[in-house]
Design an enzyme around this catalytic site. Structure first.
Site, PDB file in Angstrom:
ATOM      1  N   HIS A 311       0.671  -1.163  -0.022  1.00 15.50           N
ATOM      2  CA  HIS A 311       0.070  -0.018   0.050  1.00 15.50           C
ATOM      3  C   HIS A 311       0.878   1.250   0.054  1.00 15.50           C
ATOM      4  CE1 HIS A 311       0.115   0.817   4.624  1.00 15.50           C
ATOM      5  NE2 HIS A 311       0.172  -0.301   4.754  1.00 15.50           N
ATOM      6  N   GLU A 357      -5.132   1.691   2.796  1.00  9.98           N
ATOM      7  CA  GLU A 357      -5.035   0.674   3.622  1.00  9.98           C
ATOM      8  C   GLU A 357      -5.300   0.997   5.079  1.00  9.98           C
ATOM      9  OE1 GLU A 357      -3.723  -2.725   6.166  1.00  9.98           O
ATOM     10  OE2 GLU A 357      -2.653  -0.640   6.037  1.00  9.98           O
ATOM     11  N   ASP A 385       3.133  -6.341   3.528  1.00 12.33           N
ATOM     12  CA  ASP A 385       2.799  -5.383   4.225  1.00 12.33           C
ATOM     13  C   ASP A 385       3.110  -5.712   5.719  1.00 12.33           C
ATOM     14  OD1 ASP A 385       1.802  -2.908   5.253  1.00 12.33           O
ATOM     15  OD2 ASP A 385      -0.512  -3.673   5.421  1.00 12.33           O
ATOM     16  N   HIS A 456       3.440   2.406  12.787  1.00 13.83           N
ATOM     17  CA  HIS A 456       2.729   3.616  13.102  1.00 13.83           C
ATOM     18  C   HIS A 456       3.245   4.700  13.725  1.00 13.83           C
ATOM     19  CE1 HIS A 456      -1.387   0.894  12.105  1.00 13.83           C
ATOM     20  NE2 HIS A 456      -0.231   0.749  10.975  1.00 13.83           N
TER      21      HIS A 456
HETATM   22 ZN   LIG Z   1       0.624  -1.226   6.432  1.00 14.29          ZN
END
Ligand SMILES: [Zn+2]
Length: 495
Positions: A311, A357, A385, A456
């Protein structure tokens, strides 16, 4: 049986010749010598052994090419440093779309195009403020990030007492009497006893995704969570949340691991300490964006597609180097490596860079919808991913005989790279394609020990990626795609 060690029989098979062409070596003598050896070899060995040796050579050439050129590593650097954060709907995301299209066009893929998709557009706003107040010795600042999708607090912020829980179910057990008017602190840590870190993440992530609405059902005014991370530093980790339809939307933030520890300590000493939260995040109308798609057309079965994807979007607080810049360059890299080595695939190999995503999956949903409408045939879809770490294996959702076939190729992979094929696997973006069109799926599985240290968080930057690890992953994926393209999922007479 093949040796699990990589052969070093340079000069025998075609990929070596192709590689030398790229490197600009003089071909004449080498070529003649190689052809002579190849012919002698062809006569001396039965076809099955020849094929195995040729596959060993090709896989070896793929690894050599990726490890020596480092091309995808520098492409990742370009994406991270010159485009940077690229959350759906943002200007960064749009620049990433243009960048990816230009890169693939520049590489001369047979076809490069954009697929329109409407995406959510959420903005974080000003830096978050979360602090412990009403505490002896003054206030204590905590490191925090709004959870993606969170609503803002009132402009003056909110201040409330804190209730500590360890699961969404505990909120239900405590009920409205304990929760109403409070900020709920979900303090469930990442399970450190799990060796592969995926389940550790899976076990704790519910507090981020479902925690805010669950707390709001009992009258909470805000939520903070211990970041869902395997790390022990103080970087807060964002991610998405899902508000329930008929429940009041309350603001929610993730605390750094050490900040969460600090809050626990203070509350133990002084249970009536309060938390102040100020978030200024904002929702905008959906925005037009795109999946970016590039292909090399198949020489024998051009209408049958082997998809490799990652993504393109990332969270807004980081460069998205592992998540999912790595998958982006892994996908582009399969096509690039085939071209560099002169491998002309039998099926169409399609790189798909999915948009959104992270906070909506609209790109994956749109792709599947279009594939179903047009009736395009996908042989299989692979997603990367899970970061640019050392390759370990693949997870495959397909019939047992297909999985067995893939397992028979394991000896072709260099030692310390791909060593297993799990039953079951895929990726968020290709999940809808599997559901809508029954396409088998593959998930790339790299080493997971550091993945959730960066996931993240603002630390997911280019510098967190190791060149060799990234390229080994890309080479592993390209090798598997090469084998699938060459042999198919089943013997073709049976297909
Ligand atoms: Zn990801």
């Amino acid at each position: 049986m093949l040796s699990p060690h990589r052969g070093n029989m340079h000069g025998i098979a075609c990929p070596m010749i192709a590689r030398q062409a790229i490197l600009g070596f003089s071909l004449s003598l080498t070529l003649a010598a190689a052809l002579a050896v190849t012919l002698a070899f062809s006569a001396a060995f039965p076809r099955e052994i020849r094929a195995q040796t040729e596959d060993e050579e090709t896989v070896s050439a793929i690894f050599d090419e990726r490890l020596t050129s480092g091309e995808m590593y520098y492409l990742l650097e370009d994406l991270c440093k010159n485009i940077g954060p690229r959350l759906s709907g943002s200007e960064g995301a749009e620049r990433a779309v243009a960048w990816a299209k230009e890169v693939m066009e520049g590489y001369g893929f047979d076809r490069v195009y954009l697929q329109e998709v409407m995406v959510p557009h959420w903005e974080r706003g000003d830096p978050e403020q979360v602090r412990i107040v009403n505490v002896e010795g003054g206030m204590i600042e905590l490191r925090a990030l709004a959870i993606g999708g969170s609503v803002a607090t009132a402009p003056e912020g909110i201040t409330a007492e804190v209730v500590v829980v360890h699961s969404v179910d505990e909120v239900d057990e405590l009920g409205r009497d304990a929760i109403e008017g409070k900020i709920v602190f979900y303090n469930r840590p990442f399970d450190q006893t799990v060796i592969g870190t995926g389940p550790g993440y899976g076990g704790a992530v519910t507090q981020r995704s479902a925690g805010p609405s669950r707390a709001a059902m009992h009258g909470a005014v805000g939520v903070v969570i211990r970041s869902v991370t395997s790390g022990f530093d103080d970087e807060p980790h964002t991610g998405g949340l899902r508000y329930l339809e008929d429940v009041e939307r309350i603001p929610a933030a993730a605390l750094g691991f050490q900040s969460a520890d600090r809050l626990v300590e203070v509350l133990e000493a002084q249970p009536d300490a309060q938390l102040y939260m100020h978030l200024s995040s904002k929702w905008h109308p959906d925005a037009l964006s795109h999946n970016v798609i590039g292909e090399i057309r198949g020489s024998e079965r051009p209408d049958e597609i082997i998809l490799v994807g990652g993504h393109l979007d990332s969270w807004d607080v980081a460069e998205g180097a592992h998540d999912d810049g790595a998958g982006t360059v892994h996908a582009i890299g399969v096509l690039r490596t085939f071209m560099n080595l002169g491998i002309r695939p039998r099926h169409t190999i399609r790189a798909v860079l999915f948009m959104n995503e992270e906070n909506g999956l609209r790109g994956g949903l749109k792709y599947a919808e279009v594939a179903k409408e047009t009736g395009e045939k996908h042989v299989i879809a692979l997603e990367s991913d899970a970061g640019g770490f050392t390759p370990r294996g693949f997870g495959v959702t397909a019939a047992d005989d297909v999985i067995e076939r893939f397992r028979s190729w394991l000896p072709l992979f260099p030692q310390n790279t791909i060593s297993y094929i799990n039953k079951g696997g895929g990726g968020a973006d290709i999940g809808p394609l599997r559901r809508e069109t029954d396409t088998p799926t593959i998930g790339f599985i790299p080493d997971s020990q550091r993945a959730f240290d960066y996931h993240h968080a603002p630390t997911d930057v280019f510098e967190a990626v190791n060149r060799r690890e990234l390229e080994l992953g890309g080479a592993s994926i390209a090798s598997l795609i090469y084998l699938i393209d060459k042999y198919g999922l089943r013997d073709e007479k049976a297909q």
